[in-house]
Design a protein around this motif. Structure first.
Motif, PDB file in Angstrom:
ATOM      1  N   ILE A  86       0.877  -1.161   0.000  1.00 19.37           N
ATOM      2  CA  ILE A  86       0.000   0.000   0.000  1.00 19.37           C
ATOM      3  C   ILE A  86       0.915   1.211   0.000  1.00 19.37           C
ATOM      4  CG2 ILE A  86      -1.834   1.229   1.217  1.00 19.37           C
ATOM      5  CD1 ILE A  86      -2.648  -1.549   2.405  1.00 19.37           C
ATOM      6  N   LEU A  87       0.971   1.889  -1.142  1.00 20.34           N
ATOM      7  CA  LEU A  87       1.986   2.905  -1.382  1.00 20.34           C
ATOM      8  C   LEU A  87       1.384   4.307  -1.390  1.00 20.34           C
ATOM      9  CD1 LEU A  87       3.845   0.921  -4.168  1.00 20.34           C
ATOM     10  CD2 LEU A  87       4.446   1.114  -1.739  1.00 20.34           C
ATOM     11  N   ALA A  88       1.772   5.099  -0.411  1.00 17.82           N
ATOM     12  CA  ALA A  88       1.265   6.462  -0.248  1.00 17.82           C
ATOM     13  C   ALA A  88       2.116   7.446  -1.052  1.00 17.82           C
ATOM     14  CB  ALA A  88       1.274   6.849   1.229  1.00 17.82           C
ATOM     15  N   MET A  89       1.459   8.501  -1.510  1.00 19.93           N
ATOM     16  CA  MET A  89       2.143   9.515  -2.307  1.00 19.93           C
ATOM     17  C   MET A  89       2.925  10.513  -1.463  1.00 19.93           C
ATOM     18  SD  MET A  89       1.488   8.713  -5.403  1.00 19.93           S
ATOM     19  CE  MET A  89       0.830   7.058  -5.457  1.00 19.93           C
ATOM     20  N   ASP A  90       2.491  10.715  -0.202  1.00 16.35           N
ATOM     21  CA  ASP A  90       3.166  11.704   0.635  1.00 16.35           C
ATOM     22  C   ASP A  90       3.019  11.349   2.118  1.00 16.35           C
ATOM     23  OD1 ASP A  90       0.589  12.610   1.477  1.00 16.35           O
ATOM     24  OD2 ASP A  90       0.512  14.015  -0.183  1.00 16.35           O
ATOM     25  N   TRP A  91       3.694  12.129   2.961  1.00 13.48           N
ATOM     26  CA  TRP A  91       3.717  11.863   4.405  1.00 13.48           C
ATOM     27  C   TRP A  91       2.329  11.976   5.018  1.00 13.48           C
ATOM     28  CZ3 TRP A  91       7.808   9.517   6.002  1.00 13.48           C
ATOM     29  CH2 TRP A  91       9.053   9.778   5.432  1.00 13.48           C
ATOM     30  N   LEU A 109       2.561  -0.672   4.502  1.00 15.37           N
ATOM     31  CA  LEU A 109       2.468   0.759   4.217  1.00 15.37           C
ATOM     32  C   LEU A 109       3.845   1.357   3.970  1.00 15.37           C
ATOM     33  CD1 LEU A 109       0.011   1.765   7.096  1.00 15.37           C
ATOM     34  CD2 LEU A 109      -0.577   1.023   4.772  1.00 15.37           C
ATOM     35  N   MET A 110       3.976   2.070   2.831  1.00 12.50           N
ATOM     36  CA  MET A 110       5.248   2.700   2.494  1.00 12.50           C
ATOM     37  C   MET A 110       4.994   3.920   1.624  1.00 12.50           C
ATOM     38  SD  MET A 110       7.546  -0.541   1.369  1.00 12.50           S
ATOM     39  CE  MET A 110       6.658  -2.065   1.648  1.00 12.50           C
ATOM     40  N   LEU A 111       5.980   4.786   1.560  1.00 12.49           N
ATOM     41  CA  LEU A 111       5.949   5.870   0.584  1.00 12.49           C
ATOM     42  C   LEU A 111       6.364   5.299  -0.769  1.00 12.49           C
ATOM     43  CD1 LEU A 111       7.678   8.806   2.493  1.00 12.49           C
ATOM     44  CD2 LEU A 111       5.275   8.702   1.792  1.00 12.49           C
ATOM     45  N   LEU A 112       5.640   5.652  -1.802  1.00 13.25           N
ATOM     46  CA  LEU A 112       5.965   5.170  -3.150  1.00 13.25           C
ATOM     47  C   LEU A 112       7.386   5.561  -3.562  1.00 13.25           C
ATOM     48  CD1 LEU A 112       5.357   3.992  -5.953  1.00 13.25           C
ATOM     49  CD2 LEU A 112       4.300   6.186  -6.537  1.00 13.25           C
ATOM     50  N   MET A 113       7.803   6.777  -3.233  1.00 17.40           N
ATOM     51  CA  MET A 113       9.097   7.265  -3.724  1.00 17.40           C
ATOM     52  C   MET A 113      10.296   6.534  -3.121  1.00 17.40           C
ATOM     53  SD  MET A 113       8.652   9.287  -6.224  1.00 17.40           S
ATOM     54  CE  MET A 113      10.257  10.077  -6.421  1.00 17.40           C
ATOM     55  N   ARG A 114      10.084   5.691  -2.132  1.00 15.35           N
ATOM     56  CA  ARG A 114      11.219   4.907  -1.630  1.00 15.35           C
ATOM     57  C   ARG A 114      11.710   3.923  -2.690  1.00 15.35           C
ATOM     58  NH1 ARG A 114      10.030   0.002   2.421  1.00 15.35           N
ATOM     59  NH2 ARG A 114      12.248   0.021   2.263  1.00 15.35           N
ATOM     60  N   PHE A 115      10.899   3.679  -3.719  1.00 16.27           N
ATOM     61  CA  PHE A 115      11.274   2.770  -4.798  1.00 16.27           C
ATOM     62  C   PHE A 115      11.906   3.495  -5.987  1.00 16.27           C
ATOM     63  CE2 PHE A 115       8.008   0.519  -2.437  1.00 16.27           C
ATOM     64  CZ  PHE A 115       8.575  -0.725  -2.314  1.00 16.27           C
ATOM     65  N   ALA A 116      12.001   4.822  -5.933  1.00 18.33           N
ATOM     66  CA  ALA A 116      12.570   5.602  -7.028  1.00 18.33           C
ATOM     67  C   ALA A 116      14.079   5.380  -7.130  1.00 18.33           C
ATOM     68  CB  ALA A 116      12.264   7.081  -6.828  1.00 18.33           C
ATOM     69  N   ASN A 117      14.568   5.416  -8.360  1.00 23.32           N
ATOM     70  CA  ASN A 117      16.000   5.276  -8.599  1.00 23.32           C
ATOM     71  C   ASN A 117      16.634   6.563  -9.097  1.00 23.32           C
ATOM     72  OD1 ASN A 117      16.311   2.435  -7.976  1.00 23.32           O
ATOM     73  ND2 ASN A 117      15.044   2.070  -9.777  1.00 23.32           N
TER      74      ASN A 117
END
Length: 163
Positions: A86-91, A109-117
């Motif tokens: 479940i990936l959130a867009m912001d804090w 639950l995680m922030l989506l951007m943690r997967f950004a490269n």
């Protein structure tokens, strides 16, 4: 076994349906649509039943993504059980999810951007009150982060196939 990914923003009309559209195409292109489920939701009920924002749809269409199938909905208690990520867009939305989510499912639950490269930003900015350029920037972030999500999901799918 299916891996299910849920993208979440506040109203489910800009960022999360855009993420759903981007990730759905990545999943389809990878040939994994039979083992990876994709959906989106909002933490708030502001836009339930509405189509994605016209500006989000226009920006997505320019890049070949289709959002017409998306209809805004609010996250439900069942979502915490049914989805694997479940990936959130912001804090703010991550915090709202953490308050609603049973402790047993908090690890999802995680922030989506943690997967950004490529991008170092921690969150996907809300383009709703800005101009059309903000929707393009959101897609840049989503394309990057969703590729990272796919790397993780692909590994999981291959582990299940091997088992």
């Amino acid at each position: 076994m299916m891996t299910k990914v849920l993208f979440v923003c506040m109203g489910n009309i800009c960022r999360s349906p855009s993420a759903e559209g981007v990730f759905r195409r990545i999943v389809d292109e990878a040939g994994l649509s039979d083992v990876v489920g994709v959906d989106s939701a909002g933490t708030h009920s502001f836009h339930i039943g509405e189509a994605p924002d016209a500006r989000a749809q226009a920006a997505a269409r320019k890049r070949g993504y289709e959002l017409a199938h998306c209809v805004a909905r609010q996250i439900t208690p069942d979502d915490f059980r049914e989805f694997d990520l479940i990936l959130a867009m912001d804090w703010e939305n991550l915090s709202a999810l953490q308050q609603q989510c049973p402790k047993v499912y908090q690890h999802k639950l995680m922030l989506l951007m943690r997967f950004a490269n490529e991008f170092e930003e921690a969150t996907v900015p809300d383009p709703y009150y800005g101009g059309p350029e903000g929707f393009g920037k959101v897609l840049d972030y989503l394309e990057d982060a969703c590729q990272g999500v796919m790397e993780m999901v692909r590994k999981r799918a291959l582990q299940y196939q091997a088992a």
